[in-house]
Design an enzyme around this catalytic site. Sequence first.
Site, PDB file in Angstrom:
ATOM      1  N   HIS A  16       0.827  -1.201   0.000  1.00  0.00           N
ATOM      2  CA  HIS A  16       0.000   0.000   0.000  1.00  0.00           C
ATOM      3  C   HIS A  16       0.867   1.260   0.000  1.00  0.00           C
ATOM      4  CE1 HIS A  16      -3.045   2.739   2.217  1.00  0.00           C
ATOM      5  NE2 HIS A  16      -3.260   2.771   0.921  1.00  0.00           N
ATOM      6  N   ASN A  60      -4.655   4.100   7.352  1.00  0.00           N
ATOM      7  CA  ASN A  60      -6.026   4.547   7.095  1.00  0.00           C
ATOM      8  C   ASN A  60      -6.938   4.308   8.300  1.00  0.00           C
ATOM      9  OD1 ASN A  60      -5.747   5.696   4.595  1.00  0.00           O
ATOM     10  ND2 ASN A  60      -6.212   3.829   3.470  1.00  0.00           N
TER      11      ASN A  60
HETATM   12  N1  3HC Z   1       4.868  14.310  -7.620  1.00  0.00           N
HETATM   13  C1  3HC Z   1       6.168  14.508  -7.348  1.00  0.00           C
HETATM   14  N2  3HC Z   1       6.608  15.420  -6.450  1.00  0.00           N
HETATM   15  C2  3HC Z   1       5.675  16.172  -5.853  1.00  0.00           C
HETATM   16  C3  3HC Z   1       4.290  16.016  -6.096  1.00  0.00           C
HETATM   17  C4  3HC Z   1       3.907  15.038  -7.033  1.00  0.00           C
HETATM   18  N3  3HC Z   1       2.620  14.804  -7.325  1.00  0.00           N
HETATM   19  N4  3HC Z   1       3.621  16.901  -5.328  1.00  0.00           N
HETATM   20  C5  3HC Z   1       4.548  17.568  -4.622  1.00  0.00           C
HETATM   21  N5  3HC Z   1       5.787  17.134  -4.924  1.00  0.00           N
HETATM   22  C6  3HC Z   1       7.067  17.554  -4.330  1.00  0.00           C
HETATM   23  C7  3HC Z   1       7.472  18.895  -4.857  1.00  0.00           C
HETATM   24  O1  3HC Z   1       8.303  18.745  -5.995  1.00  0.00           O
HETATM   25  C8  3HC Z   1       8.226  19.483  -3.677  1.00  0.00           C
HETATM   26  O2  3HC Z   1       9.544  19.021  -3.622  1.00  0.00           O
HETATM   27  P1  3HC Z   1      10.731  20.010  -3.145  1.00  0.00           P
HETATM   28  O3  3HC Z   1      10.281  20.607  -1.839  1.00  0.00           O
HETATM   29  O4  3HC Z   1      11.928  19.106  -2.983  1.00  0.00           O
HETATM   30  O5  3HC Z   1      10.847  21.008  -4.241  1.00  0.00           O
HETATM   31  C9  3HC Z   1       7.532  18.875  -2.463  1.00  0.00           C
HETATM   32  O6  3HC Z   1       6.852  17.710  -2.925  1.00  0.00           O
HETATM   33  C10 3HC Z   1       6.551  19.849  -1.870  1.00  0.00           C
HETATM   34  O7  3HC Z   1       5.626  20.208  -2.909  1.00  0.00           O
HETATM   35  P2  3HC Z   1       4.955  21.657  -3.074  1.00  0.00           P
HETATM   36  O8  3HC Z   1       5.906  22.701  -2.598  1.00  0.00           O
HETATM   37  O9  3HC Z   1       4.425  21.768  -4.456  1.00  0.00           O
HETATM   38  O10 3HC Z   1       3.681  21.591  -2.183  1.00  0.00           O
HETATM   39  P3  3HC Z   1       3.526  21.292  -0.673  1.00  0.00           P
HETATM   40  O11 3HC Z   1       4.707  21.727   0.122  1.00  0.00           O
HETATM   41  O12 3HC Z   1       2.196  21.839  -0.358  1.00  0.00           O
HETATM   42  O13 3HC Z   1       3.484  19.693  -0.603  1.00  0.00           O
HETATM   43  C11 3HC Z   1       2.422  17.602  -0.587  1.00  0.00           C
HETATM   44  C12 3HC Z   1       2.537  18.953  -1.277  1.00  0.00           C
HETATM   45  C13 3HC Z   1       3.684  16.788  -0.847  1.00  0.00           C
HETATM   46  C14 3HC Z   1       1.220  16.901  -1.208  1.00  0.00           C
HETATM   47  C15 3HC Z   1       2.270  17.828   0.958  1.00  0.00           C
HETATM   48  O14 3HC Z   1       1.271  18.777   1.190  1.00  0.00           O
HETATM   49  C16 3HC Z   1       1.928  16.568   1.714  1.00  0.00           C
HETATM   50  O15 3HC Z   1       2.791  15.730   2.007  1.00  0.00           O
HETATM   51  N6  3HC Z   1       0.630  16.421   2.063  1.00  0.00           N
HETATM   52  C17 3HC Z   1       0.133  15.245   2.806  1.00  0.00           C
HETATM   53  C18 3HC Z   1      -0.111  14.129   1.861  1.00  0.00           C
HETATM   54  C19 3HC Z   1      -0.603  12.913   2.568  1.00  0.00           C
HETATM   55  O16 3HC Z   1      -0.916  12.881   3.738  1.00  0.00           O
HETATM   56  N7  3HC Z   1      -0.665  11.806   1.799  1.00  0.00           N
HETATM   57  C20 3HC Z   1      -1.227  10.542   2.275  1.00  0.00           C
HETATM   58  C21 3HC Z   1      -2.624  10.428   1.790  1.00  0.00           C
HETATM   59  S1  3HC Z   1      -3.397   8.973   2.375  1.00  0.00           S
HETATM   60  C22 3HC Z   1      -3.121   7.863   1.158  1.00  0.00           C
HETATM   61  O17 3HC Z   1      -2.536   8.123   0.128  1.00  0.00           O
HETATM   62  C23 3HC Z   1      -3.640   6.499   1.419  1.00  0.00           C
HETATM   63  C24 3HC Z   1      -4.795   6.147   0.515  1.00  0.00           C
HETATM   64  O18 3HC Z   1      -5.082   4.777   0.731  1.00  0.00           O
HETATM   65  C25 3HC Z   1      -6.040   6.957   0.797  1.00  0.00           C
END
Ligand code: 3HC
Length: 286
Positions: free
Chosen positions: A142, A192
Amino acid sequence: MDPVTRLGVVGCGLMGSGIAEVAARRGLDVRVAEATPDALEAGRRRLVSSLDRGVRRGKLSEEQRERALAGLSFTHDLSDLADRQFVIEAVAENRDIKTEVLRTLDKAVEDPAAVLATNTSSIPVVDLAVVTERPGRVIGMHFFNPVPVQQLVELVPTLLTGADTVQRTRDLADQLGKRAIEAPDRSGFVVNALLVPYLLSAVRMVESGSARPEDIDRGMELGCAHPMGPLRLLDLIGLDTAQAVAESMYEEFKEPLYAPPTLLRRMVAAGHLGRKSGRGFHTYDA
Ligand code: 3HC
């Protein structure tokens, strides 16, 4: 055992394209399967634009991008995964669809020792394992969204998974640069099971009119140093996926805290799915 070199990924949505990207960037030969040519093209575009974004942000060089692309191939026929040593399915969070994919993969993948992993978020993995002729080689793997960023992978062995399969999956997680934890084969696994009730509580707060989405999100971002608040996170996960995960968990435990709130159901019915549709609890540019 030799490391995995030929990986299959089924499904090229948010999760599948992220998994395929990470594996291709790590030098694996990755074949990606999608059900229809249109879905495949959309997935391919998502993956390529993520690699482009990596180049723009200085995360990878042009040459690394080209090498990753050269390692990727695409198909809409699962029988093209016949020679894979390890396949990860990341299709929609729907029991019938996943069951059908596992059953078909089991027949298509020629090496009986090849591992079939499911990226399900909440469906009991054993239910998917028993539809195959190789339940000892089926495991949950996962990933978290966005896959290129989040370090974690939950490894979910079932009562039937062999120890060698667990080790092979742990080794693949290492190859992909991920950190693994072992999680129980119960709906929601570890993450989750903790995260979903919190997200649903935020939806109930909006539903009852007791707080505004922007205040809820800002509260958790500034008060608890979460990278994003619960409603923004729901928008990232996709409201339809979140609903499906909550439903599986509710079906398993019958606990009201897992029941998808009416507001969530109505938003999904209205097509307000979060980032991917441009509108969820917040709105997004195309
Ligand atoms: N692909 C690749 N890299 C990405 C990306 C993507 N889709 N989105 C963001 N990044 C990278 C950026 O390049 C950046 O890297 P850097 O700092 O080295 O330049 C870094 O991540 C931060 O991105 P941003 O500055 O654009 O934006 P944020 O600082 O707002 O970060 C985020 C975005 C990474 C999504 C952050 O907000 C985060 O970690 N959020 C929480 C996400 C989370 O909790 N995920 C788990 C969800 S639950 C799940 O998936 C389980 C499922 O079963 C439901």
